[in-house]
Scaffold this motif. Sequence first.
Motif, PDB file in Angstrom:
ATOM      1  N   SER A 163       1.134 -16.827 -15.504  1.00  0.00           N
ATOM      2  CA  SER A 163       2.288 -16.363 -16.267  1.00  0.00           C
ATOM      3  C   SER A 163       2.184 -14.859 -16.508  1.00  0.00           C
ATOM      4  N   PRO A 164       3.308 -14.186 -16.731  1.00  0.00           N
ATOM      5  CA  PRO A 164       3.274 -12.750 -17.031  1.00  0.00           C
ATOM      6  C   PRO A 164       2.415 -12.421 -18.246  1.00  0.00           C
ATOM      7  N   GLU A 165       2.429 -13.303 -19.256  1.00  0.00           N
ATOM      8  CA  GLU A 165       1.641 -13.056 -20.464  1.00  0.00           C
ATOM      9  C   GLU A 165       0.141 -13.035 -20.152  1.00  0.00           C
ATOM     10  N   VAL A 166      -0.307 -14.003 -19.370  1.00  0.00           N
ATOM     11  CA  VAL A 166      -1.727 -14.057 -18.993  1.00  0.00           C
ATOM     12  C   VAL A 166      -2.085 -12.844 -18.133  1.00  0.00           C
ATOM     13  N   ALA A 167      -1.194 -12.497 -17.217  1.00  0.00           N
ATOM     14  CA  ALA A 167      -1.433 -11.330 -16.364  1.00  0.00           C
ATOM     15  C   ALA A 167      -1.576 -10.057 -17.190  1.00  0.00           C
ATOM     16  N   ASP A 168      -0.727  -9.893 -18.202  1.00  0.00           N
ATOM     17  CA  ASP A 168      -0.800  -8.709 -19.067  1.00  0.00           C
ATOM     18  C   ASP A 168      -2.099  -8.676 -19.866  1.00  0.00           C
ATOM     19  N   ILE A 169      -2.524  -9.833 -20.363  1.00  0.00           N
ATOM     20  CA  ILE A 169      -3.776  -9.898 -21.132  1.00  0.00           C
ATOM     21  C   ILE A 169      -4.962  -9.501 -20.261  1.00  0.00           C
ATOM     22  N   LEU A 170      -5.007 -10.011 -19.029  1.00  0.00           N
ATOM     23  CA  LEU A 170      -6.108  -9.690 -18.129  1.00  0.00           C
ATOM     24  C   LEU A 170      -6.091  -8.225 -17.721  1.00  0.00           C
ATOM     25  N   THR A 171      -4.890  -7.674 -17.556  1.00  0.00           N
ATOM     26  CA  THR A 171      -4.774  -6.250 -17.227  1.00  0.00           C
ATOM     27  C   THR A 171      -5.325  -5.390 -18.350  1.00  0.00           C
ATOM     28  N   TRP A 172      -4.951  -5.704 -19.582  1.00  0.00           N
ATOM     29  CA  TRP A 172      -5.413  -4.908 -20.718  1.00  0.00           C
ATOM     30  C   TRP A 172      -6.886  -5.136 -21.027  1.00  0.00           C
ATOM     31  N   LEU A 173      -7.392  -6.285 -20.667  1.00  0.00           N
ATOM     32  CA  LEU A 173      -8.823  -6.514 -20.784  1.00  0.00           C
ATOM     33  C   LEU A 173      -9.577  -5.539 -19.881  1.00  0.00           C
ATOM     34  N   GLY A 174      -9.012  -5.279 -18.701  1.00  0.00           N
ATOM     35  CA  GLY A 174      -9.582  -4.279 -17.811  1.00  0.00           C
ATOM     36  C   GLY A 174      -9.456  -2.870 -18.370  1.00  0.00           C
ATOM     37  N   TYR A 175      -8.295  -2.554 -18.949  1.00  0.00           N
ATOM     38  CA  TYR A 175      -8.104  -1.230 -19.551  1.00  0.00           C
ATOM     39  C   TYR A 175      -9.115  -0.964 -20.670  1.00  0.00           C
ATOM     40  N   VAL A 176      -9.493  -2.018 -21.400  1.00  0.00           N
ATOM     41  CA  VAL A 176     -10.433  -1.856 -22.515  1.00  0.00           C
ATOM     42  C   VAL A 176     -11.774  -1.288 -22.040  1.00  0.00           C
ATOM     43  N   ASN A 177     -12.098  -1.491 -20.770  1.00  0.00           N
ATOM     44  CA  ASN A 177     -13.333  -0.920 -20.240  1.00  0.00           C
ATOM     45  C   ASN A 177     -13.346   0.603 -20.356  1.00  0.00           C
ATOM     46  N   SER A 178     -12.166   1.230 -20.291  1.00  0.00           N
ATOM     47  CA  SER A 178     -12.070   2.678 -20.467  1.00  0.00           C
ATOM     48  C   SER A 178     -12.345   3.096 -21.900  1.00  0.00           C
ATOM     49  N   LEU A 179     -12.168   2.170 -22.842  1.00  0.00           N
ATOM     50  CA  LEU A 179     -12.518   2.410 -24.244  1.00  0.00           C
ATOM     51  C   LEU A 179     -14.015   2.217 -24.466  1.00  0.00           C
ATOM     52  N   VAL A 180     -14.591   1.239 -23.790  1.00  0.00           N
ATOM     53  CA  VAL A 180     -15.996   0.896 -23.987  1.00  0.00           C
ATOM     54  C   VAL A 180     -16.935   1.890 -23.301  1.00  0.00           C
ATOM     55  N   ASN A 181     -16.532   2.414 -22.150  1.00  0.00           N
ATOM     56  CA  ASN A 181     -17.413   3.305 -21.365  1.00  0.00           C
ATOM     57  C   ASN A 181     -17.986   4.477 -22.155  1.00  0.00           C
ATOM     58  N   PRO A 182     -17.160   5.260 -22.882  1.00  0.00           N
ATOM     59  CA  PRO A 182     -17.744   6.391 -23.619  1.00  0.00           C
ATOM     60  C   PRO A 182     -18.729   5.971 -24.699  1.00  0.00           C
ATOM     61  N   LEU A 183     -18.576   4.764 -25.223  1.00  0.00           N
ATOM     62  CA  LEU A 183     -19.526   4.263 -26.224  1.00  0.00           C
ATOM     63  C   LEU A 183     -20.855   3.895 -25.577  1.00  0.00           C
ATOM     64  N   LEU A 184     -20.789   3.171 -24.469  1.00  0.00           N
ATOM     65  CA  LEU A 184     -22.017   2.686 -23.829  1.00  0.00           C
ATOM     66  C   LEU A 184     -22.825   3.790 -23.173  1.00  0.00           C
ATOM     67  N   TYR A 185     -22.151   4.773 -22.598  1.00  0.00           N
ATOM     68  CA  TYR A 185     -22.860   5.782 -21.824  1.00  0.00           C
ATOM     69  C   TYR A 185     -23.289   7.004 -22.632  1.00  0.00           C
ATOM     70  N   THR A 186     -23.009   7.005 -23.933  1.00  0.00           N
ATOM     71  CA  THR A 186     -23.450   8.133 -24.770  1.00  0.00           C
ATOM     72  C   THR A 186     -24.143   7.706 -26.062  1.00  0.00           C
ATOM     73  N   SER A 187     -23.884   6.499 -26.528  1.00  0.00           N
ATOM     74  CA  SER A 187     -24.375   6.083 -27.852  1.00  0.00           C
ATOM     75  C   SER A 187     -25.887   6.010 -27.950  1.00  0.00           C
ATOM     76  N   PHE A 188     -26.579   5.804 -26.827  1.00  0.00           N
ATOM     77  CA  PHE A 188     -28.034   5.645 -26.852  1.00  0.00           C
ATOM     78  C   PHE A 188     -28.759   6.953 -26.548  1.00  0.00           C
ATOM     79  N   ASN A 189     -28.010   8.055 -26.502  1.00  0.00           N
ATOM     80  CA  ASN A 189     -28.582   9.342 -26.150  1.00  0.00           C
ATOM     81  C   ASN A 189     -28.575  10.262 -27.362  1.00  0.00           C
ATOM     82  N   ASP A 190     -29.760  10.729 -27.787  1.00  0.00           N
ATOM     83  CA  ASP A 190     -29.869  11.561 -28.991  1.00  0.00           C
ATOM     84  C   ASP A 190     -29.126  12.884 -28.859  1.00  0.00           C
ATOM     85  N   GLU A 191     -29.121  13.473 -27.666  1.00  0.00           N
ATOM     86  CA  GLU A 191     -28.443  14.762 -27.492  1.00  0.00           C
ATOM     87  C   GLU A 191     -26.928  14.613 -27.603  1.00  0.00           C
TER      88      GLU A 191
END
Length: 362
Positions: free
Chosen positions: A319-347
């Motif tokens: 369904s379009p609703e499920v397709a939209d949810i899965l698409t935005w689940l992928g977009y959320v990776n762009s939100l998570v990336n800056p957290l994961l790739y910098t949060s463990f670095n002291d500098e």
Amino acid sequence: MMTMNCTNCTIKSKTVTENMLISFTLAVITILTTLLNSAVILAICTNKKLHQPANYLICSLAVTDFLVAILVMPLSIAYIIMDTWTLGFIICELWLSVDMTCCTCSILHLCVIALDRYWAITDAIEYARKRTVKRAGIMILTVWTISVFISLPPLFWRNHYNTNIPTECIIKHDHVIYTIYSTCGAFYIPLTLILILYYRIYHAAKSLYQKRGSSRHLSNRSNDSQNSFAHCKLTQTFCVSDFSTSDPTMEFEKKNASVMTPPYDNDIDMFGDRQQQISSSRERKAARILGLILGAFMLSWLPFFIKELVVGLRLCTVSPEVADILTWLGYVNSLVNPLLYTSFNDEFKLAFKKLIRCKEHS
């Protein structure tokens, strides 16, 4: 990436309350994605300590995710809320192309970052010489080139001469071969490579920690003690200078970077046990961090690309609703990336604190 909506679905209009809730949720995700990636870009650009080739890869990833936030997400929100496309054919074509290119590029950036970290930990001395700004630039250019070649083909067979105003803006997988080509190139091949690389990174880090712990367990003989000291000093030098600024699996306290020599012989066993505990602790930390990175990536994109493959191969419809949810689940990776790739670095943490202080004083 935009989804393929099914054509034989009953469209159920959303209520005003539903639209407001959806708009607010997606807008928050968009704003946070924009702000976090902007912070990473500013931190790297304004802090000289972060001017490292490995961090340029992270900066390029942040730029890519920032483009997803400002060029892709807002139009997706409008399209979901209005249930129809009102911006015409040209904007639709541009949006779909940018969507596919930027999302693919974001995924491929995770690949080259994993590759950079793998080389850094498995061939530290030699790769320290090769790890240049030019090399990072070539890796970034390669990622963008591959992304364009993956997203470009549909432009050649879409109907460019349709005079009707389009009411939907979706990627229709009319070519099964392209479906396989695009999903494998954009996700399944990068996923396989990332899993292999991080598996090897973890085992290399585990071996390094164990060697570091054993090298500090100094023997009673002065000659063996000197050899152990030299080995540990060499290992620590490369760990601190090369890994700590780019690889969260290599983060550890700087106070442990120097070799501590036990004052008495009967302290050696106790010293060795303590170093073994430190090594085990770092192994667990490395496993947790790598688990977070891989888990976030797979949870974000795997459902979307499974759906793309099975729908493209006409095995089922969604369904379009499920397709939209899965698409935005992928977009959320762009939100998570800056957290994961910098949060463990002291500098990075220090750079973010400086940015916050500057904003407070301005």
